[in-house]
Design an enzyme around this catalytic site. Structure first.
Site, PDB file in Angstrom:
ATOM      1  N   ASP A  31      10.064  -0.220   3.057  1.00 49.10           N
ATOM      2  CA  ASP A  31       9.114   0.394   3.989  1.00 49.10           C
ATOM      3  C   ASP A  31       9.781   0.538   5.350  1.00 49.10           C
ATOM      4  O   ASP A  31       9.882  -0.423   6.110  1.00 49.10           O
ATOM      5  CB  ASP A  31       7.855  -0.470   4.085  1.00 49.10           C
ATOM      6  CG  ASP A  31       6.735   0.234   4.845  1.00 49.10           C
ATOM      7  OD1 ASP A  31       7.030   1.232   5.548  1.00 49.10           O
ATOM      8  OD2 ASP A  31       5.585  -0.202   4.733  1.00 49.10           O
ATOM      9  N   HIS A  45       6.052   2.849   1.849  1.00 50.43           N
ATOM     10  CA  HIS A  45       4.760   2.541   2.488  1.00 50.43           C
ATOM     11  C   HIS A  45       3.619   2.897   1.533  1.00 50.43           C
ATOM     12  O   HIS A  45       2.948   3.916   1.716  1.00 50.43           O
ATOM     13  CB  HIS A  45       4.715   3.369   3.779  1.00 50.43           C
ATOM     14  CG  HIS A  45       3.711   2.926   4.772  1.00 50.43           C
ATOM     15  ND1 HIS A  45       3.702   1.660   5.297  1.00 50.43           N
ATOM     16  CD2 HIS A  45       2.673   3.581   5.346  1.00 50.43           C
ATOM     17  CE1 HIS A  45       2.710   1.563   6.166  1.00 50.43           C
ATOM     18  NE2 HIS A  45       2.067   2.712   6.204  1.00 50.43           N
ATOM     19  N   SER A  64      -1.311  -0.428   6.051  1.00 51.70           N
ATOM     20  CA  SER A  64      -0.839   0.227   7.259  1.00 51.70           C
ATOM     21  C   SER A  64      -1.766  -0.116   8.439  1.00 51.70           C
ATOM     22  O   SER A  64      -2.070  -1.290   8.650  1.00 51.70           O
ATOM     23  CB  SER A  64      -0.737   1.735   7.008  1.00 51.70           C
ATOM     24  OG  SER A  64       0.085   2.336   7.965  1.00 51.70           O
TER      25      SER A  64
END
Lengths: 813, 813
Positions: free
Chosen positions: B495, B526, B375
């Protein structure tokens, strides 16, 4: 956050200062400091153990606000006095509270009060008062559910103490053992304890594998007490075998042949067994020959490993690397459980290898033992305590079974633990018989274990559900009088796996036993509570075990409340009580008028009400796979609910004031059924729209609780209110086989369509009923979550004028 | 379990034996053994590092079955040869597989094949063949997703290696670094790196706090490489500030003033800033002055700490104990990110304290750095790589943003990351500006940060949603040509937080860049994938980093597949591919006939279709709070669905054979709207009743993955099929502002009720469409989960004969 802290030992200023010196918070050089602010700065400097330079400290101080306008550095530069505003502004920040979000820098004392943090009254501190306030602050819990001293521990405060000589260890501060033991240096041993049993009938006494973790200091002479967790799950579980053994619950209830049984007919009498000779010992060694990588640990034990306690795990008979057959709760299981304690106290042999003749003693322990663990683990602790075995000083039993009948049965019915429909003693035995996971061992032992399983299946007798010798052997309540260990019991008021009756009966029986006993009732289901933000459970257990196992005179026995109960109406709220229901004779008594519960002195009509148990096949199949839908429909007050005519529901007045309902609700009445067998189930409800606590604590911060320094971690959690309001909450349940109207061991005749009186105790409660809420009583038959589910054409009639509900209560404070 | 193992280095027998000697599995005394079974026994003895006696081993051997009838002890007693049946019977048990449940002792080779475990063909082993088979077995993965050598590691196999001299470290086995570093002895330092920035304009260059963990061996001269994770979350987050900054998304879409923008008009040009002089250095120290308790770690990094790698965490500008202001993705953030690498490679100063003048060098590293993290963390790794900074040998970027416009915007629209409606660059900045958590620091910096936040709010321009200089500064794709680091990219095909376009665009741009690049596409959302049972991701990364950072010639660059993709139709199934869509020109092309997608060469009628976006207020409010219900209703084919007339849905033929859909689905058409503004959203669906993978891996065993020996742990997980079948699955999405029909930076005029051509790429896919399944295309406007939601009276018309759908595909193997 609201703090609920019980493990602070009241300490006078002089003693506090002595303790601060002992943990080197007050150092010799502090005496030379001229002003109180200088002393304050010195104390603050000790609060950053990770910083080793003055410049580094300056920066850390600059991160803290002393007043609304000045950071700590600036303030210290000109400070002449230390007042409690500054002290608690800084203190709250050290505890992790955020100015602006959690408190106002203009009024820290308000927040201290609101969060329930202890504080001193002085508005300006002299040196002694400052020390005293600091002492209290170190023992105050912060946002992460740890005291400041504990927070400092996780940041390395006690690392310099690792090297101290053994005579300085353990180190107690405010009555609690501190983490001055280096967990990186723990010694891990495996030994095999010889139990006075031969459960697998191989002509050799059963050896039991034991995993030991002990501080390195034991190697140089320190004797430490033991936290012992007996866990049948510890060496692995055979899930597939458990599943394969699971019972079909979609079977009919059947009529029992009436009998004349009294308790004497079902009483279990211990049979002395022929015991093979003990293994011969050719040598005694001080050194183990086996170690291990990672044990299955309980984080509460992990915490104590850093604080001068050894921890011992044993999975017992039938587990990997041990002998024997898993017996689910029988006398042999208890014998095997205490064999470990007998070894720890020098009364039995252990061997260095599974098949060897080299004995090894527990030379590293002071011989004082506590047992810990939840569920089956806590059950074995209870079982051990009821033997009165020497050396077992205390048990902390959490969500423990006190009688296996109360786990798998209820009043003559098969009643499953919640979420485990179809489980029974044989299923559990198959699951924990982890020897089956080792194919070589399984190959030779399987025929014997199959026979053992068959014996369990026969003995548990799912056909009748009656109490028999099998269950009487598994009833620890019979032996409560033997208990010599002090006890802490922890149980969830929403635990429908190990139902509250288990702890209530033990608690009640213990009233006459001369041991110290403490009870903690929380609002959770079948959980541990040592990682809650709002309750200092771990500190309480530290206080308790420092007292019990190290003999520290810290007043644990009086500081811990006798009965500590989590309030069900608000978050982070716990109340201390003298007792459960034993200290009250007050009660609410209701009778029934149409669909209402009315006060018992109210005249009621003659009237009968009926319901049928049988459901359309499709609906029944739906509920089998969606138990939540079943309960929702059962309790729905909507007349279109498909279960509306399959149960009776009675609601009381709206409570005129808050009520504290305690103990065992009692229902009596008269019932008829259209067959010669039948069952009744009951639920008690709290009606009233409210956001209620969820029964599982919610994650607050992952891995936030370091249990020492660079040691294992736990997640920080707490109960929260559900996001949505709910119209009611189920408080308690009860079940009754109509043929066991008087005793679970005595089957009485039941004629179809005749009325019979019944009386049943529901599972015990400790419930705060809010003003305006109503009590609901639901009467139904098949409990899809717990009973057998034959979906039979059974029709029940109740004489409503006979129906009564008695709920003990005590004054709401 | 199905094993997917890519990180086994093919090794010939001679090399394997040499490696077994190196890790002391083959010892000198083994040469004296006379028979192959004796050698086999010796190898087995090494497989119980926790047992230190012959008697103990005898018992462990008795736990294992060698054949259907004989345990290993019994079998060894009479064995003349070792055949592959016995070898793999025992091998499977050592790997944790259960006879009877996971395999049949009568045919272990079948299980080896079914589980996809590597094996050798020999039916009877000579000594060399046995060694070779053993070598392979050590490198084979078991039920816990760890190889046998890794399992032995967690049980202490490498503990004796801790004491080896530095010249024997690191230790590689089958091309991967082994855990011969004692994690109990890690050194933890804090330093403050001086960045060439003054983002808070205080006249001093920004200092950045860095947390370092390094093996104790570095203190005695070992130079180690570094895994560096740049994580803005690492020093805490200000949740309350983030929440307070969150934007209301229930606002109308508005018309943009048409412009004549070209890319040149919005191109960002770096502005050289006046930089204060560097801090003067009065002294250079080798010793840090600050340490730390527990860093926020990534378990993949933890694993490498046991294997001879240092790990470095930095939270960057605006975080606790650092200077500067959080800027969400701007050039300064990249500069601050690589400043750490520049220090690690000797090009910048760090200081021992936050405000001091004592410098400290990274004297303990070999100067080779990898960046890791998911991320925002992976995003900063990507950002760093695009600078071409020296010393950054590789990045492992997981779920990383490659252009912040693709995170918060789409084709001229504000489009939120899934589950974060209303978030934007300012919200994220407020959240990660952890300096606000330190009240003393916050007090002085708040006005400056408020100004910074206001600048972010202005720059991000939620009013138009257009691409501007602000976003161009935050577009790392512009600088891909600078990349010198080799790259592993990991991304979830499900995601919808960091959408797949981010990885796809980077991958596509990298095609021409002369670095080694690898791509792993999984079926998760994610998430991290380093704890999956079925994929040896951690081993792959070990192979990769041993190669990249220690220069080991282990063929990592060719052994790891270029593109590794998890199959969406089955559990534990991964396929290697040469490329994503770049190696195919095949495609499926559809036009529209009534409600069907038909082949593009099919003649279609002239016809328009209409839908209105506005919903009844009550329904709109319902969907605002229940986004799942909104999506369910949107995609329902039931005519009574409240959204049936608020979208168009077209379905294709049933796939005549399995299809592999890859890359960017492309939709063209012509649309009219009853206002001078409007938007279109698109979803692509896979219709067909099936049990589909859940997008979050499920827990298999808690804390089952020990990352070293007595070291940190991870949970073992894997993707499972959902319990229930689902009628469809959303594959991909796309959004378009009708005023940005050609470029996101160029607003075009839109006249009400006139038809305009549009073309839009949907988010890229890698999707296995099963035979008989259908492709669905949904056209709608407001995306409750992602776009603004004005609930305006907008009516859309599409010329159906103009609508076309193009989906790249490649042959299904």
């Amino acid at each position: 956050m609201k703090n609920n802290q019980f493990a602070i030992v009241p300490t006078d200023s002089e003693a506090a200062i002595a303790e601060l010196k002992k943990i080197q918070f007050i150092t010799a050089t502090m005496a030379d400091l001229k002003t109180v602010p200088e002393v304050y700065r010195a104390l603050l400097a000790k609060s950053f153990p990770e910083v080793h330079s003055t410049a580094g400290l300056t920066h850390k101080f600059a991160n803290l606000m002393a007043t609304s306008q000045h950071n700590l550095n600036d303030w210290l530069a000109t400070a002449n006095v230390v007042n409690n505003q500054v002290f608690y502004n800084v203190g709250l920040q050290l505890l992790g509270f955020l100015p602006g979000q959690d408190f106002d820098l203009a009024d820290p004392l308000l927040a201290m009060r609101d969060i329930h943090l202890p504080m001193v009254g002085d508005s300006a501190f002299d040196r002694e008062a400052l020390y005293y306030a600091w002492y209290l602050l170190l023992n105050t819990r912060g946002v992460k559910g740890q005291t400041l001293i504990e927070n400092l521990t996780t940041r390395g405060y006690f690392v310099p103490f690792y090297q101290r000589p053994n005579q300085d260890k353990p180190l107690f501060f405010n009555g609690k053992a501190q983490a001055v033991f280096n967990t990186n240096e723990l010694i891990r041993d495996v030994v095999y304890v010889e139990a006075p049993l031969d459960t697998d009938h191989d002509g050799q006494r059963d050896l039991l594998k034991v995993e030991i973790l002990r501080p390195a200091e034991t190697a140089t002479g320190l004797k430490v007490p033991v936290l012992y967790t007996a866990s049948p799950y510890n060496q692995g579980i055979d899930d597939a075998a458990g599943k394969a053994t699971m019972h079909n619950v979609d079977v009919p209830l059947t009529a029992k042949t009436p009998d004349t049984n009294t308790y004497a007919d079902v009483e279990y009498h211990s049979q002395p067994a022929d015991l093979p000779a003990a293994r011969s010992v050719t040598q005694i060694s001080d050194a183990a020959e086996e170690t291990f990588g990672r044990e299955q640990s309980y984080t509460l034990n992990d915490y104590f490993l850093a604080r001068g306690f050894a921890v011992v795990y044993a999975a017992g008979i039938g587990s990997v690397d041990s002998d024997g057959l898993a017996p689910t709760g029988d006398e042999d299981e208890t014998t095997s459980t205490i064999a470990i304690i007998e070894w720890l106290t020098g009364k039995r042999h252990a061997f260095t290898t599974r098949d060897g003749d080299v004995a090894i003693n527990a030379w590293w322990t002071n011989g004082l033992v506590a047992m810990t663990g939840r569920s089956y683990l806590g059950t074995l602790a209870t079982a051990a305590a009821t033997t009165g075995v020497d050396g077992l000083k205390t048990i902390i039993s959490e969500a423990a079974i006190s009688s296996w009948y109360d786990y798998y049965r209820d009043n003559g019915l098969v009643v499953a633990p919640d979420t485990f429909q179809g489980e029974d003693t044989d299923v559990l035995a198959a699951e924990v018989f982890s020897r089956s996971l080792k194919a070589g061992d399984a190959h030779q032992i399987k025929p014997k274990f199959d026979a053992k399983l068959a014996a369990l299946t026969a003995g548990q007798d799912r056909t009748t559900g009656s109490y028999n010798q099998f269950w009487d052997e598994r009833n620890y309540l019979k032996n409560v009088a033997n208990i010599k260990a002090d006890i802490v019991m922890v149980h969830g008021l929403n635990d429908w796996n190990v139902k509250p009756r288990n702890v209530a009966n033990l608690w009640d029986k213990l009233q006459d036993v001369p041991v110290t006993k403490k009870l903690i009732l929380h609002q959770g289901q079948h959980i541990y509570i040592n990682n809650l933000q709002s309750l200092d459970f771990t500190d309480m257990m530290n206080l308790w075990l420092s007292h019990e196992l190290y003999g520290l005179d810290n007043h644990a026995e009086s500081l811990l409340p006798n009965v500590l109960v989590q309030d069900n109406t608000a978050t982070q709220t716990w109340h201390a009580h003298d007792n459960w229901w034993q200290d009250t004779d007050d009660a609410l008594d209701f009778k029934v008028q149409y669909k209402e519960l009315v006060p018992a002195d109210h005249p009621v009509d003659q009237r009968a009400a009926h319901f049928t148990d049988k459901l359309p096949d499709k609906l029944f199949d739906h509920y089998r796979t969606d138990l939540t839908a079943w309960q929702t429909d059962l309790l729905s007050e909507d007349k279109t609910s498909p279960l509306y005519d399959h149960r009776l529901l009675f609601k009381s007045w709206q409570a005129p004031s808050d009520q504290l309902l305690v103990g065992r609700p009692h229902v009596t009445g008269s019932v008829a059924v259209n067959q010669n067998f039948g069952m009744l189930s009951f639920m008690l409800l709290d009606f009233g729209s409210a956001k209620r606590l969820t029964v599982s604590p919610q994650l607050i911060a992952s891995k936030a609780l370091d249990l020492g320094y660079h040691w294992r971690e736990d997640d920080l959690k707490d109960f929260k209110l559900a996001a949505a309001t709910s119209p009611y909450k189920m408080i308690t349940k009860g079940h009754l086989n109509l043929q066991n109207r008087h005793e679970p061991w005595h089957a009485e005749a039941l004629k179809a369509n005749e009325f019979y009186d019944f009386a049943v105790d529901l599972q015990p409660i400790f419930h705060h009923l809010l003003t305006g809420h109503q009590i609901g009583l639901v009467v139904y038959a098949t409990d899809m979550k717990m009973t057998v589910r034959g979906n039979q054409d059974l029709q029940y009639s109740l004489q409503l004028n006979d129906l009564s509900l008695h709920i003990p209560m005590k004054p709401f404070e």
